[in-house]
Motif scaffolding. Structure first.
Motif, PDB file in Angstrom:
ATOM      1  N   LYS A 176      -4.447  -1.561  -1.634  1.00  0.00           N
ATOM      2  CA  LYS A 176      -4.594  -2.267  -0.362  1.00  0.00           C
ATOM      3  C   LYS A 176      -4.359  -3.759  -0.587  1.00  0.00           C
ATOM      4  O   LYS A 176      -4.521  -4.255  -1.704  1.00  0.00           O
ATOM      5  N   VAL A 177      -3.978  -4.455   0.474  1.00  0.00           N
ATOM      6  CA  VAL A 177      -3.689  -5.889   0.398  1.00  0.00           C
ATOM      7  C   VAL A 177      -4.851  -6.635  -0.246  1.00  0.00           C
ATOM      8  O   VAL A 177      -4.654  -7.458  -1.144  1.00  0.00           O
ATOM      9  N   ASP A 178      -6.084  -6.341   0.180  1.00  0.00           N
ATOM     10  CA  ASP A 178      -7.228  -7.081  -0.363  1.00  0.00           C
ATOM     11  C   ASP A 178      -7.528  -6.748  -1.826  1.00  0.00           C
ATOM     12  O   ASP A 178      -8.272  -7.461  -2.488  1.00  0.00           O
ATOM     13  N   GLN A 179      -6.950  -5.684  -2.354  1.00  0.00           N
ATOM     14  CA  GLN A 179      -7.083  -5.364  -3.770  1.00  0.00           C
ATOM     15  C   GLN A 179      -6.057  -6.123  -4.619  1.00  0.00           C
ATOM     16  O   GLN A 179      -6.210  -6.222  -5.827  1.00  0.00           O
ATOM     17  N   VAL A 180      -5.023  -6.633  -3.959  1.00  0.00           N
ATOM     18  CA  VAL A 180      -3.952  -7.333  -4.666  1.00  0.00           C
ATOM     19  C   VAL A 180      -4.136  -8.848  -4.585  1.00  0.00           C
ATOM     20  O   VAL A 180      -4.046  -9.552  -5.598  1.00  0.00           O
ATOM     21  N   VAL A 181      -4.407  -9.362  -3.385  1.00  0.00           N
ATOM     22  CA  VAL A 181      -4.546 -10.810  -3.198  1.00  0.00           C
ATOM     23  C   VAL A 181      -5.689 -11.322  -4.071  1.00  0.00           C
ATOM     24  O   VAL A 181      -6.778 -10.770  -4.093  1.00  0.00           O
ATOM     25  N   GLY A 182      -5.389 -12.376  -4.836  1.00  0.00           N
ATOM     26  CA  GLY A 182      -6.357 -12.964  -5.759  1.00  0.00           C
ATOM     27  C   GLY A 182      -6.190 -12.456  -7.186  1.00  0.00           C
ATOM     28  O   GLY A 182      -6.690 -13.067  -8.123  1.00  0.00           O
ATOM     29  N   SER A 183      -5.484 -11.328  -7.340  1.00  0.00           N
ATOM     30  CA  SER A 183      -5.258 -10.760  -8.675  1.00  0.00           C
ATOM     31  C   SER A 183      -4.019 -11.351  -9.321  1.00  0.00           C
ATOM     32  O   SER A 183      -3.079 -11.743  -8.637  1.00  0.00           O
ATOM     33  N   SER A 184      -3.997 -11.353 -10.645  1.00  0.00           N
ATOM     34  CA  SER A 184      -2.817 -11.778 -11.388  1.00  0.00           C
ATOM     35  C   SER A 184      -1.752 -10.694 -11.269  1.00  0.00           C
ATOM     36  O   SER A 184      -2.067  -9.499 -11.298  1.00  0.00           O
ATOM     37  N   GLU A 235       0.829  -1.209   0.000  1.00  0.00           N
ATOM     38  CA  GLU A 235       0.000   0.000   0.000  1.00  0.00           C
ATOM     39  C   GLU A 235       0.866   1.261   0.000  1.00  0.00           C
ATOM     40  O   GLU A 235       0.552   2.232  -0.706  1.00  0.00           O
ATOM     41  N   GLN A 236       1.951   1.260   0.759  1.00  0.00           N
ATOM     42  CA  GLN A 236       2.853   2.421   0.784  1.00  0.00           C
ATOM     43  C   GLN A 236       3.510   2.619  -0.584  1.00  0.00           C
ATOM     44  O   GLN A 236       3.725   3.739  -1.018  1.00  0.00           O
ATOM     45  N   LEU A 237       3.843   1.515  -1.239  1.00  0.00           N
ATOM     46  CA  LEU A 237       4.536   1.591  -2.514  1.00  0.00           C
ATOM     47  C   LEU A 237       3.604   1.965  -3.667  1.00  0.00           C
ATOM     48  O   LEU A 237       3.935   2.814  -4.486  1.00  0.00           O
ATOM     49  N   THR A 238       2.428   1.336  -3.711  1.00  0.00           N
ATOM     50  CA  THR A 238       1.559   1.472  -4.891  1.00  0.00           C
ATOM     51  C   THR A 238       0.218   2.155  -4.646  1.00  0.00           C
ATOM     52  O   THR A 238      -0.451   2.543  -5.608  1.00  0.00           O
ATOM     53  N   GLY A 239      -0.194   2.231  -3.397  1.00  0.00           N
ATOM     54  CA  GLY A 239      -1.530   2.764  -3.111  1.00  0.00           C
ATOM     55  C   GLY A 239      -2.604   1.699  -3.099  1.00  0.00           C
ATOM     56  O   GLY A 239      -3.734   1.946  -2.693  1.00  0.00           O
ATOM     57  N   ARG A 259      -1.408   2.826  -8.177  1.00  0.00           N
ATOM     58  CA  ARG A 259      -2.859   3.016  -8.286  1.00  0.00           C
ATOM     59  C   ARG A 259      -3.235   4.230  -9.136  1.00  0.00           C
ATOM     60  O   ARG A 259      -4.284   4.266  -9.779  1.00  0.00           O
ATOM     61  N   GLU A 260      -2.360   5.217  -9.185  1.00  0.00           N
ATOM     62  CA  GLU A 260      -2.614   6.438  -9.960  1.00  0.00           C
ATOM     63  C   GLU A 260      -2.086   6.333 -11.386  1.00  0.00           C
ATOM     64  O   GLU A 260      -2.192   7.277 -12.160  1.00  0.00           O
ATOM     65  N   GLU A 264       0.118  -9.767 -13.480  1.00  0.00           N
ATOM     66  CA  GLU A 264       0.126  -9.010 -14.746  1.00  0.00           C
ATOM     67  C   GLU A 264      -0.676  -7.709 -14.659  1.00  0.00           C
ATOM     68  O   GLU A 264      -0.360  -6.742 -15.349  1.00  0.00           O
ATOM     69  N   ARG A 265      -1.669  -7.690 -13.802  1.00  0.00           N
ATOM     70  CA  ARG A 265      -2.526  -6.504 -13.645  1.00  0.00           C
ATOM     71  C   ARG A 265      -1.720  -5.268 -13.241  1.00  0.00           C
ATOM     72  O   ARG A 265      -2.098  -4.142 -13.570  1.00  0.00           O
ATOM     73  N   PHE A 266      -0.595  -5.463 -12.545  1.00  0.00           N
ATOM     74  CA  PHE A 266       0.166  -4.361 -11.972  1.00  0.00           C
ATOM     75  C   PHE A 266       1.452  -4.040 -12.745  1.00  0.00           C
ATOM     76  O   PHE A 266       2.167  -3.110 -12.392  1.00  0.00           O
ATOM     77  N   ILE A 267       1.723  -4.793 -13.794  1.00  0.00           N
ATOM     78  CA  ILE A 267       2.988  -4.668 -14.516  1.00  0.00           C
ATOM     79  C   ILE A 267       2.840  -3.728 -15.709  1.00  0.00           C
ATOM     80  O   ILE A 267       1.845  -3.778 -16.432  1.00  0.00           O
ATOM     81  N   TYR A 268       3.858  -2.933 -15.947  1.00  0.00           N
ATOM     82  CA  TYR A 268       3.901  -2.093 -17.140  1.00  0.00           C
ATOM     83  C   TYR A 268       3.837  -3.029 -18.350  1.00  0.00           C
ATOM     84  O   TYR A 268       4.584  -4.010 -18.420  1.00  0.00           O
ATOM     85  N   PRO A 269       2.920  -2.789 -19.303  1.00  0.00           N
ATOM     86  CA  PRO A 269       2.669  -3.746 -20.388  1.00  0.00           C
ATOM     87  C   PRO A 269       3.906  -4.251 -21.138  1.00  0.00           C
ATOM     88  O   PRO A 269       3.992  -5.446 -21.438  1.00  0.00           O
ATOM     89  N   ASP A 270       4.867  -3.385 -21.419  1.00  0.00           N
ATOM     90  CA  ASP A 270       6.058  -3.825 -22.161  1.00  0.00           C
ATOM     91  C   ASP A 270       6.922  -4.814 -21.378  1.00  0.00           C
ATOM     92  O   ASP A 270       7.737  -5.532 -21.956  1.00  0.00           O
ATOM     93  N   ASP A 271       6.753  -4.864 -20.046  1.00  0.00           N
ATOM     94  CA  ASP A 271       7.587  -5.728 -19.210  1.00  0.00           C
ATOM     95  C   ASP A 271       6.945  -7.087 -18.903  1.00  0.00           C
ATOM     96  O   ASP A 271       7.581  -7.961 -18.320  1.00  0.00           O
ATOM     97  N   ILE A 272       5.694  -7.270 -19.306  1.00  0.00           N
ATOM     98  CA  ILE A 272       4.985  -8.525 -18.997  1.00  0.00           C
ATOM     99  C   ILE A 272       5.662  -9.747 -19.616  1.00  0.00           C
ATOM    100  O   ILE A 272       5.882 -10.738 -18.904  1.00  0.00           O
ATOM    101  N   PRO A 273       6.044  -9.754 -20.894  1.00  0.00           N
ATOM    102  CA  PRO A 273       6.655 -10.968 -21.459  1.00  0.00           C
ATOM    103  C   PRO A 273       7.933 -11.412 -20.724  1.00  0.00           C
ATOM    104  O   PRO A 273       8.091 -12.596 -20.418  1.00  0.00           O
TER     105      PRO A 273
END
Length: 163
Positions: A91-99, A85-89, A134-135, A101-110
């Motif tokens: 919350k833990v419950d917004q991240v757990v269960g998510s892939s 939360e401090q790093l990205t904004g 988050r922003e 990939e949702r948080f990665i800059y698109p060019d860096d996913i592969p």
């Protein structure tokens, strides 16, 4: 289940602790016994607030400056400490269960997906990439991960992320 303390025996701290001063002021190394540690070896008197009990371990992880996480085989977060939360904004419950990939800059996913696959195959490697907070702001981060094995079978990975 028996765990061996081989790596600790080689550490400088353990080596320093195994030395004592002799009468002629020279250091003499005492032999260090390697003993297996057995799970559940704590007495009831030690209670639940002892290292290894879960309570202190969780407090330690939650109060680090680094993000500590685990992923399942599909790349979904199964746990993450509140530092996210401090790093990205997020919350833990917004991240757990998510892939992830949702948080990665698109060019860096592969590249990150390839690193994830190699780590699961037992070839851990550090990896640098960009994430989006988050922003939508781009953050540069570095991860170091290891495979999680259960009965010699990969079930996910755990890692540390720093900015």
């Amino acid at each position: 289940m028996k765990l061996h303390v081989q790596n600790l025996v080689e550490s400088p701290i353990i080596n320093l602790m195994s030395k004592k001063a002799s009468p002629d002021s020279q250091l003499v190394r005492k032999p260090v016994r390697k003993r297996p540690i057995k799970e559940g070896n704590r007495s009831k008197k030690q209670g639940q607030n002892q290292p290894g009990s879960g309570v202190i371990d969780r407090a330690l992880i939650d109060n680090l400056n680094e993000v500590v996480f685990s992923l399942d085989l599909q790349g979904h977060f199964t746990s993450i400490n509140p530092v996210i939360e401090q790093l990205t904004g997020y919350k833990v419950d917004q991240v757990v269960g998510s892939s992830f990939e949702r948080f990665i800059y698109p060019d860096d996913i592969p590249g990150l997906k390839s690193s994830f696959t190699r780590t699961l195959a037992g070839q851990p490697e550090p990896f640098e990439f960009r994430i989006l907070d988050r922003e939508g702001k781009i953050l540069h981060v570095h991860t170091s991960s290891r495979v999680i094995l259960e009965k010699r079978k990969a079930v996910g990975l755990t890692g540390v992320m720093v900015d």
